[in-house]
Design a protein around this motif. Structure first.
Motif, mmCIF file in Angstrom:
data_model
loop_
_atom_site.group_PDB
_atom_site.id
_atom_site.type_symbol
_atom_site.label_atom_id
_atom_site.label_comp_id
_atom_site.label_asym_id
_atom_site.label_seq_id
_atom_site.Cartn_x
_atom_site.Cartn_y
_atom_site.Cartn_z
ATOM 1 N N ALA A 38 -49.428 -24.210 3.178
ATOM 2 C CA ALA A 38 -50.820 -24.652 3.005
ATOM 3 C C ALA A 38 -51.805 -23.522 3.286
ATOM 4 C CB ALA A 38 -51.100 -25.849 3.915
ATOM 5 N N GLU A 39 -51.425 -22.601 4.155
ATOM 6 C CA GLU A 39 -52.324 -21.500 4.491
ATOM 7 C C GLU A 39 -52.550 -20.551 3.312
ATOM 8 O OE1 GLU A 39 -52.188 -19.936 8.741
ATOM 9 O OE2 GLU A 39 -50.260 -20.958 8.593
ATOM 10 N N TYR A 40 -51.685 -20.601 2.322
ATOM 11 C CA TYR A 40 -51.911 -19.782 1.126
ATOM 12 C C TYR A 40 -53.168 -20.230 0.381
ATOM 13 C CZ TYR A 40 -47.668 -16.943 1.164
ATOM 14 O OH TYR A 40 -46.707 -16.014 1.478
ATOM 15 N N ASN A 41 -53.594 -21.461 0.616
ATOM 16 C CA ASN A 41 -54.837 -21.913 -0.023
ATOM 17 C C ASN A 41 -56.072 -21.240 0.575
ATOM 18 O OD1 ASN A 41 -53.889 -23.634 -2.063
ATOM 19 N ND2 ASN A 41 -53.547 -25.303 -0.601
ATOM 20 N N ARG A 42 -55.867 -20.425 1.605
ATOM 21 C CA ARG A 42 -56.958 -19.618 2.154
ATOM 22 C C ARG A 42 -56.885 -18.165 1.668
ATOM 23 N NH1 ARG A 42 -57.910 -19.422 8.104
ATOM 24 N NH2 ARG A 42 -59.841 -18.553 7.251
ATOM 25 N N VAL A 43 -55.912 -17.881 0.795
ATOM 26 C CA VAL A 43 -55.679 -16.516 0.321
ATOM 27 C C VAL A 43 -55.938 -16.439 -1.186
ATOM 28 C CG1 VAL A 43 -53.955 -14.679 0.064
ATOM 29 C CG2 VAL A 43 -53.980 -16.087 2.137
ATOM 30 N N ASP A 44 -56.701 -15.430 -1.601
ATOM 31 C CA ASP A 44 -56.939 -15.207 -3.032
ATOM 32 C C ASP A 44 -55.830 -14.384 -3.668
ATOM 33 O OD1 ASP A 44 -59.696 -16.323 -3.533
ATOM 34 O OD2 ASP A 44 -60.183 -14.925 -1.914
ATOM 35 N N ILE A 45 -55.436 -13.315 -2.996
ATOM 36 C CA ILE A 45 -54.473 -12.366 -3.556
ATOM 37 C C ILE A 45 -53.488 -11.973 -2.455
ATOM 38 C CG2 ILE A 45 -54.171 -10.083 -4.629
ATOM 39 C CD1 ILE A 45 -57.142 -10.293 -5.513
ATOM 40 N N ALA A 46 -52.198 -12.002 -2.781
ATOM 41 C CA ALA A 46 -51.170 -11.585 -1.828
ATOM 42 C C ALA A 46 -50.846 -10.111 -2.050
ATOM 43 C CB ALA A 46 -49.908 -12.425 -1.991
ATOM 44 N N LEU B 176 -46.311 -17.060 -4.889
ATOM 45 C CA LEU B 176 -46.468 -17.404 -6.302
ATOM 46 C C LEU B 176 -46.458 -18.915 -6.505
ATOM 47 C CD1 LEU B 176 -44.108 -14.687 -7.847
ATOM 48 C CD2 LEU B 176 -46.615 -14.730 -7.959
ATOM 49 N N TRP B 177 -45.564 -19.614 -5.796
ATOM 50 C CA TRP B 177 -45.490 -21.075 -5.949
ATOM 51 C C TRP B 177 -46.789 -21.743 -5.510
ATOM 52 C CZ3 TRP B 177 -42.503 -23.854 -8.852
ATOM 53 C CH2 TRP B 177 -42.448 -25.248 -8.676
ATOM 54 N N MET B 178 -47.464 -21.114 -4.559
ATOM 55 C CA MET B 178 -48.748 -21.642 -4.093
ATOM 56 C C MET B 178 -49.922 -21.105 -4.920
ATOM 57 S SD MET B 178 -48.101 -23.908 -1.914
ATOM 58 C CE MET B 178 -49.833 -24.216 -1.588
ATOM 59 N N GLY B 179 -49.617 -20.493 -6.066
ATOM 60 C CA GLY B 179 -50.652 -20.071 -7.006
ATOM 61 C C GLY B 179 -51.342 -18.765 -6.655
ATOM 62 N N VAL B 180 -50.796 -18.028 -5.702
ATOM 63 C CA VAL B 180 -51.443 -16.792 -5.264
ATOM 64 C C VAL B 180 -50.838 -15.605 -6.006
ATOM 65 C CG1 VAL B 180 -51.972 -15.310 -3.302
ATOM 66 C CG2 VAL B 180 -51.845 -17.792 -2.992
ATOM 67 N N LEU C 17 -55.240 -17.612 -13.532
ATOM 68 C CA LEU C 17 -53.866 -17.281 -13.153
ATOM 69 C C LEU C 17 -53.375 -18.233 -12.063
ATOM 70 C CD1 LEU C 17 -51.534 -15.307 -13.564
ATOM 71 C CD2 LEU C 17 -52.563 -13.817 -11.848
ATOM 72 N N ARG C 18 -54.229 -18.515 -11.108
ATOM 73 C CA ARG C 18 -53.856 -19.388 -9.987
ATOM 74 C C ARG C 18 -53.512 -20.792 -10.489
ATOM 75 N NH1 ARG C 18 -55.461 -18.416 -4.564
ATOM 76 N NH2 ARG C 18 -55.087 -20.193 -3.164
ATOM 77 N N ALA C 19 -54.294 -21.281 -11.406
ATOM 78 C CA ALA C 19 -54.094 -22.647 -11.902
ATOM 79 C C ALA C 19 -52.774 -22.809 -12.649
ATOM 80 C CB ALA C 19 -55.264 -23.037 -12.800
ATOM 81 N N GLY C 20 -52.276 -21.716 -13.255
ATOM 82 C CA GLY C 20 -51.078 -21.841 -14.084
ATOM 83 C C GLY C 20 -49.815 -21.244 -13.500
ATOM 84 N N LEU C 21 -49.914 -20.605 -12.329
ATOM 85 C CA LEU C 21 -48.749 -19.894 -11.787
ATOM 86 C C LEU C 21 -47.576 -20.814 -11.469
ATOM 87 C CD1 LEU C 21 -49.825 -17.008 -9.352
ATOM 88 C CD2 LEU C 21 -48.285 -16.889 -11.308
ATOM 89 N N ARG C 22 -47.854 -21.957 -10.864
ATOM 90 C CA ARG C 22 -46.747 -22.829 -10.473
ATOM 91 C C ARG C 22 -45.991 -23.328 -11.701
ATOM 92 N NH1 ARG C 22 -47.150 -27.519 -5.915
ATOM 93 N NH2 ARG C 22 -47.479 -25.629 -4.664
#
Length: 697
Positions: A568-576, A592-596, A648-653
């Motif tokens: 869930a903390e990945y939702n606070r991250v824009d880019i890994a 990537l699974w979290m859309g980052v 990109l985030r919306a379609g990564l998963r």
């Protein structure tokens, strides 16, 4: 001076002199053989004195003269057994001790000694019978209870060991040894807090007890309290036999805290003192890869040296595969306790087709209690954690395994000594292997064309064999939170993140990340790893950033949390931000699974190329960089283009779910095809070329 009849016998049997060496039976037996009883008694006393003086061979000679007069003299048989064991002759030690128990079957000391040498010889099941007899004769016998507990631990029966030691402490509450070993037993059950308390009690009783100091360090280390652990290890005296182990463990703590360079320094000092410690050398090679941008002859030779420590003359030569049953029997060898094994293997190795018979050989006793392994049929699960290499070898041969696949590689929990016995015709290393095992007994390294191209062969003693797409198949957890929008949309600044092992964040990595942060004055960075609960780990990172002008208030540290919370903390991250030369693996998949989006640098080693391989597998090449400058540019381009980031985030998963990276069914087909190919080659007498240690450009 000759002991009195009611004095304790000097042989250490625990009996009175009149019941032992001064017994009438002993004297009559000596007299019957033409040797005066008094002379036989004096000879035994001389043997005892020589033993206590450290003159083992002279003591053995004196005791042998006693036995020439009285072959059933139990105290001499007992002491000779102990001497032979101390001289490294376990076979004769056991022979003498068996004779001692036969001559004096109701003497608990002899039973205990016999059991202890059996235990130290790897025969813990037989040892238990002797300890039980000793305790039956003397229920409060501290040493026998302690040794029985150690035998139970060797057999994987931790719960029984804990109960036994707790009971023994009721009779001997001031025994530092019992407290220390109870702590050790509790560690095997995962009760590290309780274990630490027992080790502390041992140290209160015996402040100079080195084993308790080291074990307390281990308990603290397992709880992620690395600074406390380091203090324990640092207190071990240099003159102690445990000093190399303490240095080694200091290195492990340094590595967990992120200081790979200091870890290597401590491990090199330990290796200089103990060059045959396989755990030490293996961890040292692993640590070197955190700092190595490429393979080197030196590290290749270190791997070969590590593997050589597991060579054995006791194993049979490799079995020759023969045609027969069309089914191929595959065995997977692993602790099955690593997150990477669960999320990067489970969807494949548990779903083989009916053409394959599969067994799972667990090197960790905890594995079967954890999902998903607890769901596997008992008929295919083998707990070999308590088995010696020889015993595990027999188990695997009995199952008639054709291909034994090692999933542990070079990490703790490996059984390279077992692989060296060649329990199956073919051996393959996979998953946790990022470099060669160095072993001539491992035939194949399973990779893919991206992470292990053919030109890497010179750096492997195994033959490289590749899957067509990826060497991993990611199984996302069903509890993964939904992907949220880029946090930049609400807070107005870009947030970078890296949720990987602190040791991967080196000075080289920080220098590049600092360039990114310097170009984006309002950007923030979140770093997450369990070690960041420690102030020293946080300060190390801040000190690396300080020379580049990056202030502490731009970096946020987060420590361990439950897996679902971490995702869930990945939702606070824009880019890994990926690390290099040691990339993320499972970490990359989770981001990537979290859309980052993940920005990575393509390296020159298997572990330095795996993030790029994953990004290619999901058709996301735009975030792969082939140079440091390109890495910085990729970061800046993504950070400055909110719409691209959002799309990109919306379609990564979905992109990932439909890619080869998550195609378990396709991966199983590809994997089985590889197994069929190498098995067919073996049956037809063909062998892949095995590269020896070689120089490479």
């Amino acid at each position: 001076m000759k002991p009195g009849r009611n004095d304790p016998c000097p042989c250490g049997s625990g009996l009175k002199y009149k019941k032992c060496c001064g017994s009438g039976a002993s004297q009559r037996a000596g007299a019957a053989r033409g040797e005066p009883a008094l002379q036989a008694g004096l000879l035994f006393e001389q043997g005892q004195y020589l033993y206590r003086s450290g003159r083992l061979l002279e003591s053995a000679d004196a005791l042998s003269r006693v036995l020439a007069a009285n072959p059933r003299h139990a105290p001499s048989l007992h002491l000779l057994g102990i001497i032979r064991h101390q001289l490294g002759d376990s076979e004769n030690a056991l022979r003498f001790l068996a004779r001692a128990t036969s001559s004096a079957p109701v003497e608990p000391v002899y039973r205990n000694s016999y059991g202890e040498v059996l235990r130290l010889s790897g025969r813990s099941a037989e040892a238990l019978a002797q300890f039980d007899k000793a305790l039956g004769l003397s229920p409060s016998y501290e040493s026998a209870a302690n040794n029985k507990a150690l035998a139970l631990l060797a057999l994987g029966r931790s719960g029984e060991a804990v109960a036994l030691l707790k009971g023994a402490l009721l009779d001997h509450p001031s025994s530092a040894t019992l407290h220390d070993n109870l702590g050790y037993a509790l560690q095997t059950t995962g009760s590290f807090g309780q274990a630490a308390e027992q080790h502390r009690q041992a140290l209160e009783i015996a402040p100079d007890m080195v084993s308790a100091r080291v074990n307390l360090g281990s308990a603290c280390q397992s709880q992620g309290r690395y600074s406390e652990a380091k203090a324990c290890y640092a207190a071990v005296p240099e003159a102690s036999e445990a000093f190399p182990v303490a240095l080694h463990n200091l290195g492990i703590c340094d590595q967990e805290l992120g200081d790979a360079a200091q870890a290597i320094n401590h491990m090199e000092r330990a290796l200089a003192l103990d060059q045959t410690n396989a755990d030490l050398l293996g961890d040292y090679v692993f640590a070197r890869h955190h700092l190595s941008a490429g393979y080197s002859t030196e590290v290749l030779e270190l791997s070969a040296r590590w593997a050589a420590l597991f060579e054995t003359s006791g194993g049979s030569p490799p079995r020759r595969p023969v045609s027969g049953d069309a089914r191929i029997t595959v065995g997977y060898l692993s602790p099955f306790a690593l997150a990477s094994t669960r999320y990067l293997n489970e969807s494949v190795i548990t779903r083989h087709s009916s053409d394959f018979q599969v067994y799972f050989y667990a090197t960790s006793p905890q594995a079967k209690r954890e999902q998903p392994w607890s769901q596997l049929p008992r008929s295919c699960w083998r707990d070999i954690s308590h088995l010696s290499d020889e015993e595990a070898d027999r188990r695997i041969r009995k199952d008639k395994v054709d291909i034994l696949v090692d999933l542990a590689g070079n990490v703790r929990g490996h059984r390279l000594g077992l692989l060296a016995r060649r329990p199956a015709p073919l051996a393959v290393t996979w998953t946790e292997s990022f470099y060669t095992t160095g072993s001539r007994h491992v035939d194949y390294f399973l990779g893919d064309p991206c992470s292990s191209p053919a030109d890497m062969q010179a750096w492997f003693t195994e033959a490289l064999v590749t899957l067509p797409h990826m060497r991993f198949c990611y199984s996302p957890p069903d509890y993964a939170p939904a992907v949220g929008p880029p946090p930049k949309r609400t807070n107005g600044h870009v947030t970078f993140g890296c949720f990987t092992h602190a040791a991967k964040i080196t000075a080289q990595v920080v220098e590049v990340w600092a360039r990114v942060l310097d170009s984006l004055s309002d950007a923030r960075l979140i770093l997450k790893w369990k070690a960041y609960a420690e102030a020293s780990a946080r300060q190390r990172v801040l000190d690396l950033f300080a020379p580049w002008g990056v202030k502490a208030d731009r970096i946020e540290f987060r420590s361990h949390s439950a897996h679902v919370e971490m995702l869930a903390e990945y939702n606070r991250v824009d880019i890994a931000l990926d690390t290099f030369p040691y990339n993320g693996g499972l970490t990359t998949c989770e981001a990537l699974w979290m859309g980052v989006p993940v920005i990575c640098l393509l390296g020159d080693t298997v572990v330095g190329r795996q993030s790029a391989c994953m990004l290619r597998a999901i058709d996301c090449p735009s975030t792969i960089a082939d140079s440091v400058n390109a890495y910085v540019e990729r970061c800046l381009q993504m950070a400055r283009n909110l719409e691209t980031m959002t799309e990109l985030r919306a379609g990564l998963r979905e992109r990932m779910a439909n890619s080869a990276l998550c195609d378990a069914a396709g991966f199983v087909r590809d994997l089985e095809s590889v197994y069929r190919s190498i098995w067919s080659d073996a049956q037809s007498g063909q062998t892949r070329e095995m590269r020896p240690t070689a120089e490479a450009d």
